[in-house]
Design a protein around this motif. Structure first.
Motif, mmCIF file in Angstrom:
data_model
loop_
_atom_site.group_PDB
_atom_site.id
_atom_site.type_symbol
_atom_site.label_atom_id
_atom_site.label_comp_id
_atom_site.label_asym_id
_atom_site.label_seq_id
_atom_site.Cartn_x
_atom_site.Cartn_y
_atom_site.Cartn_z
ATOM 1 N N CYS A 370 47.910 47.743 43.203
ATOM 2 C CA CYS A 370 46.858 48.532 43.835
ATOM 3 C C CYS A 370 46.694 48.030 45.269
ATOM 4 O O CYS A 370 46.539 46.836 45.491
ATOM 5 N N CYS A 373 42.811 46.446 45.498
ATOM 6 C CA CYS A 373 42.394 45.221 44.798
ATOM 7 C C CYS A 373 43.554 44.354 44.328
ATOM 8 O O CYS A 373 43.348 43.341 43.675
ATOM 9 N N CYS A 389 44.150 53.151 39.966
ATOM 10 C CA CYS A 389 43.966 51.751 39.582
ATOM 11 C C CYS A 389 43.085 51.633 38.343
ATOM 12 O O CYS A 389 42.009 52.210 38.268
ATOM 13 N N CYS A 392 39.801 49.009 39.844
ATOM 14 C CA CYS A 392 38.831 49.438 40.851
ATOM 15 C C CYS A 392 38.737 50.964 40.956
ATOM 16 O O CYS A 392 37.857 51.486 41.632
HETATM 17 ZN ZN LIG Z 1 42.519 48.539 42.411
#
Ligand SMILES: [Zn+2]
Length: 442
Positions: A370, A373, A389, A392
């Motif tokens: 991702c 994050c 993701c 997040c």
């Molecule tokens: Zn993420």
């Protein structure tokens, strides 16, 4: 005209070797080129002996003392050893790279199985040992010790090629006549002293080359643009631009070609059963044309990408066999994978000739990580096009997410020191934890 690029450290002017190919050796009298044929008949088997030696029992060594018996002169013998060492070296490098890819592939497979992902039911990757290269085409990479190119005083020809032969102190003189476009390409250039002689369909061809230094024009502080390469979209940049695609026309053509091949294969089996000896070939002309067309489209896409980012420097991925497989997963045909490898090559070549900076970055998990994050997970990719993701919730086009990761990986020295996939994953997870902490996650 073919082009080759030598490896250069970033920041130094790039030396580009340009080859001028397809210069036909005139058969002014048949006897002359027959002497060259005789030479090749001795040269090629000797070269093969050293290739085998350097691929099996010994490391390639251009300066190795001679160890096979040959009627060739000492100088020609040395040329054969040098050519063999070059071939063996690139064979060894490619084999080592493929083996590393296989090991990574195997690790990934075991990891998936440990996680209990059903996809891992698929067969375990297997390693098939490579065959030692066998020299099928007649190709002689000669240096000035055995072949000399001299300007001709006579206006009917441009050069004389002076070739040492099997007979002591007897030289073969072959006139070289350039075509207008050869002459234009070589105008004002210093021709390299090493030349290549090829024999194809009973004719001898000469390749000349010259070096060109292209100064690096990209500012060190130029903005970095990440480039993700793929088949659905050839290039996706981290600023959200897309260039070229295999969908649409190309895909239609590919489908038609596949159908044609299937029909041909069917016909073959049918004829074989009936005991027909001479069967229609399965290799397809339209398939070759299609492959060429795909490469042209790729070149066009790369060109456009450079033109539309005149001030940027690019970061792109080191594609491994494993990544290529992953990226061409939805359409895992060899054609796609081989064309995928053409894209980074074009990026590197375009950068070299334009004096633009490009940097290779690690590809491991670039499509699964991702970009917000850092959480790396196969499950972040519900399908080929989408990135979403699991932690997040960041969601975007999968190629764009990868391009942003690639952009971030430029100058990432921590990532660069990772030696395998496992280490990359551990680092990404560590960054993910740090991100969570920073953003107040439990
Ligand atoms: Zn993420």
């Amino acid at each position: 005209m073919k082009q080759r690029q030598r490896y250069q450290r970033p920041g130094t002017p790039q030396r580009v070797t340009r080859a001028v190919t397809h210069i036909r050796l005139e058969a002014t009298n048949a006897g002359k080129l027959a002497v060259l044929d005789d030479l090749a008949q001795v040269y090629m088997p000797l070269c093969q002996q050293y290739v085998t030696l350097f691929c099996t029992d010994e490391q390639p060594n251009k300066f190795r003392s001679t160890c096979f018996v040959t009627p060739l002169s000492e100088r020609w013998h040395r040329v054969a050893i040098q050519q063999a060492a070059g071939i063996a070296q690139s064979w060894r490098t490619n084999r080592a790279q493929a083996y590393q890819d296989y090991v990574d592939d195997l690790l990934g497979h075991q990891e998936q199985r440990a996680e209990g992902i059903p996809e891992a039911e698929a067969e375990e990757p297997a390693w098939r040992e490579w065959d030692v290269p066998s020299l099928k085409e007649t190709c002689i990479q000669a240096n000035a010790n055995v072949v000399v190119l001299e300007p001709s005083a006579d206006s009917t020809f441009d050069y004389w090629l002076k070739i040492s032969t099997l007979v002591f102190r007897q030289q073969l003189l072959v006139p070289v006549k350039l075509a207008d476009y050869h002459r234009k390409a070589l105008e004002g250039k210093t021709i390299n002293t090493s030349v290549t002689l090829n024999k194809r369909s009973d004719e001898w061809w000469l390749t000349l080359s010259y070096d060109e230094v292209v100064p690096l024009e990209t500012e060190p502080a130029a903005p970095v643009v990440g480039v993700d390469v793929g088949i659905a979209t050839f290039l996706t940049t981290s600023d959200g631009q897309h260039y070229g695609t295999f969908h649409g026309k190309l895909r239609e053509r590919q489908k038609r070609d596949r159908e044609k091949r299937r029909r041909k294969a069917k016909l073959r089996t049918c004829l074989e059963k009936k005991g027909v000896k001479k069967l229609p070939s399965t290799s397809s002309k339209s398939g070759q044309r299609l492959a060429r067309h795909v490469r042209q489209e790729i070149n066009r896409a790369v060109n456009q990408c450079f033109t539309e980012h005149p001030d940027a420097q690019f970061a792109y991925e080191q594609l491994s066999v494993a990544t290529m497989k992953y990226k061409a997963r939805a359409m895992n045909a060899y054609l796609y994978a081989s064309n995928l490898a053409h894209i980074p090559k074009q990026l590197a070549w375009n950068a070299a000739k334009r004096g633009r900076a490009v940097t290779l970055v690690k590809s491991a998990y670039s499509s699964q990580e991702c970009s917000v994050c850092h959480y790396p997970d196969r499950a972040n990719r519900p399908n080929q096009q989408t990135f979403c993701c699991m932690v997040c919730g960041y969601s975007t086009h999968a190629d764009l997410n990868a391009a942003i990761n690639i952009q971030h990986r430029w100058g990432d020295s921590e990532l660069r020191t990772c030696t395998n996939q496992k280490e990359v994953k551990a680092l990404l997870l560590q960054r993910h934890q740090a991100w969570k902490k920073q953003n107040g996650w439990p």
